[in-house]
Design an enzyme around this catalytic site. Sequence first.
Site, PDB file in Angstrom:
ATOM      1  CG  HIS A   1      -2.923   9.652   0.217  1.00  0.00           C
ATOM      2  ND1 HIS A   1      -3.637  10.417   1.131  1.00  0.00           N
ATOM      3  CD2 HIS A   1      -3.813   8.383  -0.011  1.00  0.00           C
ATOM      4  CE1 HIS A   1      -4.993   9.671   1.438  1.00  0.00           C
ATOM      5  NE2 HIS A   1      -4.978   8.593   0.723  1.00  0.00           N
TER       6      HIS A   1
ATOM      7  CG  HIS B   1      -1.915   1.007   1.306  1.00  0.00           C
ATOM      8  ND1 HIS B   1      -1.702   2.020   2.320  1.00  0.00           N
ATOM      9  CD2 HIS B   1      -2.813   1.449   0.414  1.00  0.00           C
ATOM     10  CE1 HIS B   1      -2.909   2.745   2.306  1.00  0.00           C
ATOM     11  NE2 HIS B   1      -3.275   2.792   1.018  1.00  0.00           N
TER      12      HIS B   1
HETATM   13  O1  G3P Z   1      -6.380   2.000  -3.179  1.00  0.00           O
HETATM   14  C1  G3P Z   1      -6.620   1.325  -1.678  1.00  0.00           C
HETATM   15  C2  G3P Z   1      -6.234   2.621  -0.983  1.00  0.00           C
HETATM   16  O2  G3P Z   1      -5.149   3.104  -1.291  1.00  0.00           O
HETATM   17  C3  G3P Z   1      -7.318   3.596  -1.050  1.00  0.00           C
HETATM   18  O3  G3P Z   1      -7.137   4.306  -0.053  1.00  0.00           O
HETATM   19  O4  G3P Z   1      -6.823   6.715   1.091  1.00  0.00           O
HETATM   20  O5  G3P Z   1      -5.018   4.866   1.210  1.00  0.00           O
HETATM   21  O6  G3P Z   1      -5.629   5.966  -1.076  1.00  0.00           O
HETATM   22  P1  G3P Z   1      -6.301   5.474   0.187  1.00  0.00           P
HETATM   23 MG    MG Z   2      -4.508   4.617  -2.569  1.00  0.00          MG
END
Ligand code: G3P
Ligand code: MG
Length: 248
Positions: free
Chosen positions: A53, A11
């Site tokens: 992000h 992630h």
């Molecule tokens: O793509 C999965 C996850 O990354 C979605 O949430 O806020 O971590 O981008 P976020």
């Molecule tokens: Mg994400």
Amino acid sequence: MVFKLPQIIGHRGCAGYAPENTLAGIHTAADMGIKWVELDVKITKDQVPILFHDDDVERTTNTTGPIAEMTLDEVKKLDAGTWFSESFLGTQVPTLHEAIDAILERDLGLNLEIKACPGREKETAEVVLDELSHIWDDHNRLLISSFSHVSLETAFDMADDWNRGLLLTAEPPENWQEFAQHLDVSSIHFNGNDANSDFIAALLETGKQLMAYTINDPGQAHVLQSLGVRCICSDEPDVIMDGILTVH
Ligand code: G3P
Ligand code: MG
């Protein structure tokens, strides 16, 4: 070869061990033997795709302000590493191009989440897909995902044969099945920490591939796997890898 999500995705690169959405994160995931990474992409004021992000740079850099107001030159001056650890001092926000070079060098698959700043959902998808079309060939190892239906619809219009993933929040809209069908997605990505077994059964009924985010507890990964969810997105993919059964 057909498109198939892996069992584990790092992630934001490998956010438990390296600053999120950086080249260091990509290399950390690859060093662990992780085969795919998830990364968030936005565009700068001068329309260059970068990994980032948040809408504001405060949390993950050494300054504050909206990223949409910064040019690439300004973004490149940010320190995107020290907030995470002094040992990452001087880490830059990478361009998408720099990230793809690292991903190709390390032979990784990519789940690229289009995380447009508000009002830039279409523009971001257009710029990102245009750039990718010049630098990425293997569409069995690329998945474009987004919470934004506008970004996904734009991706569909530009390249209907690329794989798309529909991201659902912990409180999905009632008609999420219609969106999945309309946007012709290959996968649905859901919050695996809050989902109950009825919701997961409904997800499985769509026949789409499923990805659960963001799972850092191997026990929860095991529960999801036992309910039929194949792909887990984690900040600590090594911990998850040790905690689940490997299925081919
Ligand atoms: O793509 C999965 C996850 O990354 C979605 O949430 O806020 O971590 O981008 P976020
Ligand atoms: Mg994400």
